[in-house]
Structures are given as C-alpha cells and as structure tokens.
Design a protein around this motif. Structure first.
Motif, PDB file in Angstrom:
ATOM      1  N   GLN A   1       3.442  19.984   7.249  1.00 15.00           N
ATOM      2  CA  GLN A   1       2.501  19.659   8.319  1.00 15.00           C
ATOM      3  C   GLN A   1       1.945  18.237   8.238  1.00 15.00           C
ATOM      4  OE1 GLN A   1      -0.543  22.650   8.814  1.00 15.00           O
ATOM      5  NE2 GLN A   1       0.899  24.353   8.646  1.00 15.00           N
ATOM      6  N   TRP A   2       1.907  17.660   7.030  1.00 12.63           N
ATOM      7  CA  TRP A   2       1.229  16.373   6.879  1.00 12.63           C
ATOM      8  C   TRP A   2       2.046  15.333   6.103  1.00 12.63           C
ATOM      9  CZ3 TRP A   2      -2.926  15.879   9.894  1.00 12.63           C
ATOM     10  CH2 TRP A   2      -3.577  17.042  10.311  1.00 12.63           C
TER      11      TRP A   2
ATOM     12  N   SER B   1      -5.601  11.008   9.885  1.00 13.06           N
ATOM     13  CA  SER B   1      -5.209  12.091  10.801  1.00 13.06           C
ATOM     14  C   SER B   1      -5.794  13.419  10.343  1.00 13.06           C
ATOM     15  CB  SER B   1      -3.683  12.179  10.881  1.00 13.06           C
ATOM     16  OG  SER B   1      -3.130  10.988  11.376  1.00 13.06           O
ATOM     17  N   PHE B   2      -5.750  13.653   9.044  1.00 14.68           N
ATOM     18  CA  PHE B   2      -6.265  14.904   8.485  1.00 14.68           C
ATOM     19  C   PHE B   2      -7.785  14.993   8.662  1.00 14.68           C
ATOM     20  CE2 PHE B   2      -7.424  18.031   5.319  1.00 14.68           C
ATOM     21  CZ  PHE B   2      -6.341  18.907   5.280  1.00 14.68           C
TER      22      PHE B   2
ATOM     23  N   TYR C   1      -9.828  17.819  11.026  1.00 17.22           N
ATOM     24  CA  TYR C   1     -10.783  18.793  10.490  1.00 17.22           C
ATOM     25  C   TYR C   1     -12.231  18.290  10.567  1.00 17.22           C
ATOM     26  CZ  TYR C   1      -6.852  21.582   8.895  1.00 17.22           C
ATOM     27  OH  TYR C   1      -5.718  22.360   8.850  1.00 17.22           O
ATOM     28  N   ASP C   2     -12.451  17.202  11.296  1.00 19.01           N
ATOM     29  CA  ASP C   2     -13.784  16.689  11.595  1.00 19.01           C
ATOM     30  C   ASP C   2     -14.630  16.521  10.326  1.00 19.01           C
ATOM     31  OD1 ASP C   2     -15.950  15.746  12.964  1.00 19.01           O
ATOM     32  OD2 ASP C   2     -16.448  17.644  13.954  1.00 19.01           O
TER      33      ASP C   2
ATOM     34  N   THR D   1      -3.032  11.648   5.379  1.00 17.58           N
ATOM     35  CA  THR D   1      -4.042  12.430   4.647  1.00 17.58           C
ATOM     36  C   THR D   1      -4.899  11.553   3.745  1.00 17.58           C
ATOM     37  OG1 THR D   1      -2.565  12.933   2.784  1.00 17.58           O
ATOM     38  CG2 THR D   1      -2.570  14.478   4.634  1.00 17.58           C
ATOM     39  N   TRP D   2      -4.512  10.277   3.628  1.00 16.36           N
ATOM     40  CA  TRP D   2      -5.283   9.297   2.850  1.00 16.36           C
ATOM     41  C   TRP D   2      -5.008   7.930   3.468  1.00 16.36           C
ATOM     42  CZ3 TRP D   2      -9.138  10.403  -0.162  1.00 16.36           C
ATOM     43  CH2 TRP D   2      -9.687   9.431  -1.004  1.00 16.36           C
ATOM     44  N   PRO D   3      -5.989   7.025   3.452  1.00 11.29           N
ATOM     45  CA  PRO D   3      -5.782   5.724   4.097  1.00 11.29           C
ATOM     46  C   PRO D   3      -4.543   4.988   3.572  1.00 11.29           C
ATOM     47  CG  PRO D   3      -8.087   6.016   3.558  1.00 11.29           C
ATOM     48  CD  PRO D   3      -7.366   7.172   2.941  1.00 11.29           C
ATOM     49  N   GLY D   4      -3.792   4.373   4.484  1.00 14.20           N
ATOM     50  CA  GLY D   4      -2.595   3.639   4.126  1.00 14.20           C
ATOM     51  C   GLY D   4      -1.439   4.553   3.804  1.00 14.20           C
TER      52      GLY D   4
END
Length: 506
Positions: A78-79, A43-44, A48-49, A91-94
C-alpha cells in the motif's frame, strides 16, 4: 599496561551517564510527537490526518485509533512500493538511500525495508550507547583500547533502482561511527568480501595481527569463525590468539543454546551482552550485568506499542486482530507476553515486527524476547513460546551434559491425534525416548497451559536426534532455492513435511 584504556573508559562512562534515559514514558511520548510532526505532510500523514492526532489531549490513544496495524506485506503493497518506484514523501519525508534486506529471506522473495538517514543516525547512537554501557561491567582497562571484531553480512552492498541494498548489519558496518573506525575489524576490505568462506579465511590469516577485545555477531556465525581461526593457527583456545578477548555482544538468536559449546573455545571468562538489532532498527540492548534482560531504546527513533499475546487476539497467520487491545509503556505489566508494534523514523507505522517480548522490569524498560508471533506453538492450546522451548532445551543440555544448538518442532497428527515432534541437533548418546520424557516433563513444570494440553488434546511427544550440521545443510538447501535462510524453531505442517523429507534423504 593500558595507557589509553582508562581515558577511553572514563569518556565512555561519561557518555553513558549523559545519554542514559531516566524516564522511558516521557522519552516515548517525545519520540511519537517527533514522528507525527515530521511525517504529517507525507502521503501517509495526510491520509491518517496526523495534525488531528497531534492536536488531541491523548496523543498516544488518538494515534492508535487513527492508524490500523500493518505487517510488512500490507505496508509494502500500500505504501512502500510507491516509495520504491522513486516517489518521495510517502511514509517519511524524501526517499531513503538504503533498503535493508531481511536477514530471514533471500532471492526474489526478499523483504526490503527502508532505512533513512535518521534511522542510520539512531542506530549509530544506539551502538555508541551499547559500547558506553560496557563500563557498567567488570572489564579491565585493556579491553577499552583493544579492537572490536564484528562479523555480520557483507558491506559490499548492491545498487538497484537508485537504492543501496544489503542486510542491516552490512549497512550498519558501512556506516560505522568515525571514532570506532580505527578499532573496527576485520576492516572494510575484508568485510566487503561476499563469499563467507573466503571472508572467514582472510580473518583467520590476519587474526594474529589484531588485538581483539570484543566480538559481535550471530552465535552460529561467530562459533564457526572462531573454530576456523583456532584450526588455522593450531591452538586449543581462542585466547591463545586474542588474550584480551573479554566481551561478546550476541544478537539475532538466543545465546543460551550456544553457551556450552562457546565456553569450550575460551580459556578466560568472556562477558556475554545481548542486543536486539532488527532490519527495522536497533530495538534494545543489555545495559547492566545484574540481568540478561535488554533495555528498550526508548529515545532512539522508535515508538513502541504492545498487544497482549493471547490466542483470541492472534490470527492463524500470526497477524493481530483489528480489535486487539493496544498498550503503551504506562500500561504494560511484567512477565506477560506481548506482540511488539513499532513506528519508526524510517516510515514504518504501527508495524507488526513479528516478535513477542515480555517485560522483566517495567520501570527500567527491560525486556526479553519470548518468540515470534508466527512461531508460537499453540495448535492444541499448549501456548509454547520459543523462549520456553529454549529454556527447556538448556535444561536438557545441563541434565545430560551435552550440546543442543539447534532444534525444530511441529504439532503433527499421528494416527488421528496430535503429538509434538521435535528434531534436536545433538551428538548425545542419551536415547530419544529419555530425551522426549525429560523435555515433556520440563515443559509441563514450566507451563500450565502445556500441562493441560498434555492431559487432553496433545497425546504425545517424540524426539528425533540428527547431526547438528543437518540444520546448516537445510539452510543452504533453502538458500539455493531462494527461500527462508534461518532455521525456523517452529514449523507449520507443510514446511515440517519438507524438512522431514529433506532429513530422510541426507
């Protein structure tokens, strides 16, 4: 005669040679690229592309332009809060298995920081490198086949909402590398004891059964433990219990204020090695005996950025202003204070860790911690870092042959004018006035900004002596209230008022 020691030392020396980082700039670029590629579909990363950042010619500066600064509260609200609800790929996989509770807080106000499998692997690798680097020091072969006593938080971690939660030292100890397990003391059973006094009592009882060559832990904890072991066995030196004790890896706080009291516990030389392990990751460790500086772990899953720590770039709450300049490893200069910004394999992004550092050797990526962004005394332009304060305190100890292991200070208005009011934990008979004058003179000689402030807005310096145990009592008092556990070197007005009220009642 050491039989395994030479073999282990040779193996560690080979490991240190193979894993040593020769080009820290290249290593950092590889870390950033790995972070961006791994997290680009989170998502993060989508927000932020990261794909666009990776496609540019100047990845480092594109990253800095794309992603704003985050502190813990902003990152969590926020995250990470969504991740803590069980949602994956935030913000990190899984989703991470572990959450590290910040060692500075407790109770309902605890900060909990994600610790991914990648971060645990990075911490293990850094820990192995730290042990391997001991071959650079003048240590006997016996040390390398002796045991390591690591005194950290309990490894009896709690389970909550599908996460395993504890302090980073407890999480690290519960994931100790297998090859070190047979050397590790006090062992998993004793380390899992949550009650501090009970754990130390068990260590004291078992101490004579161990051959400890290395110690690791926060100085205040280690000192209390060593005294308990010595009292239990009625000896005058810890070397009467552990004759091969030769190394102490310190972390958490500066060691210098503790040096004189530690040396009274030893009857043989002990090599002090500094480390920098935070809840967010293993950041740096000392690699060679020629310096007390620590080397940033530039290939260990953490990408570093640096903001010049100047008043115009720092807000009152310790946050960094959005227009502050950001430097990479190629742009920093030695002996300049920087606020440290990190991005990690645990999904922290452009994260203000709260520490300030300075480079002592840029090419070797060697640093010293100079203070905290929030614990920087600058109310009247004095620009005093904790490092400068600790250096002045060390000079006091040497001048008056005394021990000052703890202190706190605040800028306080007295009769309408600012003064720096210090509380020193010491049993010296030197008068408070003499200590204040010596401290003031030392700081003026070492810091031109402080000297200018003393000639203008800073009208005086006060010193109050208190019993050293007063600081431990304050920590216990706050821990029971669910607040800050570690003593703050610099306090704001409200906290300092509470501290002075506390002192007056004891």
């Amino acid at each position: 005669m050491a039989l395994l020691g030479p073999i282990i030392k040779t193996a560690l020396n080979l490991h240190e040679t193979i894993t040593a980082t020769s080009d820290h700039v290249v290593a950092q670029r590889k870390v950033l690229e790995h972070l961006l590629k791994t997290a680009k579909s989170t998502s993060f990363g989508l927000y932020y592309d990261f794909n666009s950042v990776l496609e540019g010619d100047d990845m480092e500066h594109a990253f800095a332009e794309a992603v704003p600064f985050y502190d813990y509260h902003k990152m969590d609200e926020q995250w990470w809060s969504r991740m803590k609800e069980g949602k994956p790929d935030i913000t990190w996989p899984g989703t991470p298995k572990f959450l590290a509770r910040s060692s500075g807080t407790t109770g309902k106000k605890s900060k909990t920081i994600p610790v991914t499998d990648e971060m645990i692997a990075a911490i293990k690798a850094a820990g192995t490198r730290q042990v391997s680097a001991l071959t650079n020091f003048n240590l006997t072969d016996d040390v390398f086949e002796s045991e390591v006593l690591a005194l950290g938080s309990s490894t009896d971690l709690s389970e909550e909402n599908g996460f395993t939660i504890g302090e980073i030292s407890g999480i690290s100890a519960s994931n100790i590398p297998e090859f070190l397990d047979s050397f590790y003391r006090p062992g998993k059973e004793i380390s899992s004891i949550d009650d501090w006094d009970e754990r130390v009592q068990r260590i004291a009882q078992e101490a004579k059964n161990w051959d400890i060559g290395m110690l690791s832990g926060i100085p205040s904890w280690l000192e209390m433990m060593l005294r308990k072991v010595m009292d239990y066995h009625k000896v005058d030196s810890i070397h009467e219990i552990w004759p091969n004790l030769s190394v102490y890896t310190s972390g958490g706080v500066a060691f210098e204020p503790y040096r004189s009291s530690f040396e009274k516990l030893f009857s043989k030389p002990v090599q002090i090695v500094d480390t920098y392990l935070a809840s967010e990751g293993f950041i740096a460790c000392q690699q060679r005996p020629e310096t007390t500086s620590m080397q940033l772990i530039t290939d260990g899953g953490i990408y570093f950025e640096f903001v010049p720590f100047q008043p115009e770039y720092v807000e009152q709450d310790g946050s960094i202003s959005h227009d502050a300049p950001v430097l990479t490893m190629t742009e920093v200069e030695p002996e300049v204070d920087y606020a440290l910004i990190i991005s990690t394999v645990s999904g922290a992004w452009r994260y203000l860790i709260g520490d300030t550092i300075k480079f002592t050797d840029v090419k070797k990526a060697e640093i010293k911690i100079t203070g905290r962004t929030k614990f920087f005394l600058n109310v009247v332009g004095s620009q005093l870092s904790v490092l400068k304060m600790e250096t002045a305190i060390t000079e006091l100890q040497e001048k008056y042959n005394t021990s000052i292991k703890e202190f706190t200070v605040s800028a306080k208005k007295i009769d309408g004018e600012f003064q720096h009011v210090w509380y020193l934990g010491t049993e010296t008979e030197t008068s408070e006035k003499e200590l204040a004058d010596a401290l003031d003179n030392s700081l003026q000689e070492a810091n031109k900004n402080y000297k200018v402030a003393r000639s203008k807005a800073l009208k005086g310096v006060q010193v109050h002596k208190v019993q050293p145990e007063m600081f431990a009592k304050w920590n216990d008092h706050n821990k029971k209230k669910g607040g800050q556990v570690k003593m703050e070197k610099v306090m704001n007005e409200d906290k300092f008022k509470a501290w002075e009220e506390f002192v007056s009642t004891i």
